[in-house]
Enzyme design. Structure first.
Site, PDB file in Angstrom:
ATOM      1  N   CYS A 196       0.819  -1.215   0.000  1.00  0.00           N
ATOM      2  CA  CYS A 196       0.000   0.000   0.000  1.00  0.00           C
ATOM      3  C   CYS A 196       0.855   1.269   0.000  1.00  0.00           C
ATOM      4  CB  CYS A 196      -0.958   0.009   1.177  1.00  0.00           C
ATOM      5  SG  CYS A 196      -0.285  -0.686   2.683  1.00  0.00           S
ATOM      6  N   HIS A 223      -3.235   6.173   4.410  1.00  0.00           N
ATOM      7  CA  HIS A 223      -1.797   6.371   4.643  1.00  0.00           C
ATOM      8  C   HIS A 223      -1.401   7.747   4.120  1.00  0.00           C
ATOM      9  CE1 HIS A 223      -1.382   2.290   5.825  1.00  0.00           C
ATOM     10  NE2 HIS A 223      -0.727   1.779   4.784  1.00  0.00           N
TER      11      HIS A 223
HETATM   12  C1  2RA Z   1       0.707  -2.296   6.742  1.00  0.00           C
HETATM   13  N1  2RA Z   1       1.517  -2.088   4.474  1.00  0.00           N
HETATM   14  O1  2RA Z   1       0.315  -1.131   6.607  1.00  0.00           O
HETATM   15  C2  2RA Z   1       1.315  -3.024   5.557  1.00  0.00           C
HETATM   16  C3  2RA Z   1       0.437  -4.162   5.115  1.00  0.00           C
HETATM   17  N2  2RA Z   1      -0.822  -3.693   4.629  1.00  0.00           N
HETATM   18  O2  2RA Z   1       0.615  -2.942   7.802  1.00  0.00           O
END
Ligand code: 2RA
Length: 329
Positions: free
Chosen positions: A127, A236
């Protein structure tokens, strides 16, 4: 006749989002929902049909044309051979096969041409990689990135349903222990995602370096990344400095980003306009803003930006379904 598509890990955060994306994008198919025995029998609706979750077994992939993988690495490694034996083409969201030279690693806005090179598996990038590269791709094409310095602020959804539950629980009662993290996550930040190697670099931090080189077909890109878990539900955020081969032009960068696929330019800091998780959650675009020259680099080859994107959607499910759409063409 309609294709048969399976979602493997259908009851998790990403699997559920894949179901929603298939419906939103009107991908009409015979849908099979596969999950562990404890989820067998759960019913979900798809295209106004009730679909009952089946237990994932060795024979689950018979007559399945495509599968969307939404399970953790170790589980994925058990069922992938079953899917390959059945001739099912898999778009896998786990990290198990991402660096395998026989497995294309794809962001459809960047390297769709790699999809057709698949030998049965196409890997969905991490991601944090997807969100960064959707923002950086056009800048790499224009200025050729040599090095990127990234700090990530990663939502709890990256750790799945348990991570989401931890934040929901602890916001109300901070004494409730975390299931998905080494420490409480509410009112806290945890500068660890994945195990550390002997250099003190975490598994998550290596992903951006390794996956960027593969997706951009550029083995020379260098990445310095610090991945941090933050008490945000599902988006994110990433603060990114890029050092380029060419001199950078911030105005040009804004123009390129304004028209870049998968990007929404949100950049008017004087009016308090910049990317934020509350704006990017539950939609598919990566918001990019805070674009500015890096005045600490007198050579004028560096620029800084801030981007946010929904981890469950574009960071996982939507990207995988976009790859599937390319396969179905
Ligand atoms: C996390 N990118 O954010 C890793 C797995 N999705 O934990």
């Amino acid at each position: 006749s309609k294709e048969t598509i399976a979602i493997v890990g259908a009851t998790g955060a990403v699997g559920q989002q894949m179901l929603q994306c298939l419906e939103e994008r009107k991908i009409d198919c015979n849908l099979k929902l596969l999950a562990s025995a404890r989820s067998k029998g759960k019913v979900f609706t798809f295209m106004d049909q009730d679909i009952t979750v089946e237990e994932l077994t060795e024979n689950s992939f018979e007559n399945v044309d495509y599968a969307l993988g939404a399970t953790e690495n170790d589980i994925t490694k058990t069922w992938m051979p079953w899917a390959q034996k059945a001739g099912t083409i898999v778009v896998d969201n786990s990290s198990a096969y991402r660096l395998d030279p026989n497995v294309p690693l794809v962001i459809p806005e960047i390297n769709p041409e790699d999809i057709q090179k698949n030998q049965g598996i196409i890997a969905n990038p991490n991601c944090a990689t997807i969100i960064a590269l959707v923002a950086l791709h056009v800048l790499h094409q224009e200025f050729k990135i040599k090095r990127m310095i990234v700090s990530t602020y990663q939502a709890v959804s990256g750790a799945g349903v348990k991570g989401i539950q931890d934040l929901e629980n602890q916001v109300k009662d901070p004494s409730i222990p975390s299931q998905a993290f080494p420490y409480p996550i509410a009112y806290n930040l945890i500068p660890q995602i994945g195990d550390f190697d002997e250099n003190g670099i975490s598994k998550e931090e290596w992903k951006l370096q390794n996956e960027s080189c593969k997706i951009l077909h550029d083995p020379d890109i260098l990445v310095n990344c610090t991945c941090v878990r933050v008490p945000i539900m599902r988006s994110h955020s990433e603060s990114i400095t890029i050092e380029c081969e060419k001199e950078v032009d911030v105005q040009k960068a804004r123009e390129l980003l304004a028209h870049a696929p998968g990007v929404k330019l949100v950049d008017d800091p004087q009016n308090k306009i910049y990317p934020m998780p509350l704006d990017t959650s539950d939609q598919d675009l990566v918001y990019v803003g805070r674009i500015r020259e890096d005045l600490s680099d007198p050579s004028k080859h560096s620029m800084i930006l801030f981007c946010c994107g929904d981890q469950i959607r574009k960071g996982a499910a939507t990207n995988a379904v976009q790859i599937l759409e390319e396969l179905l063409k």
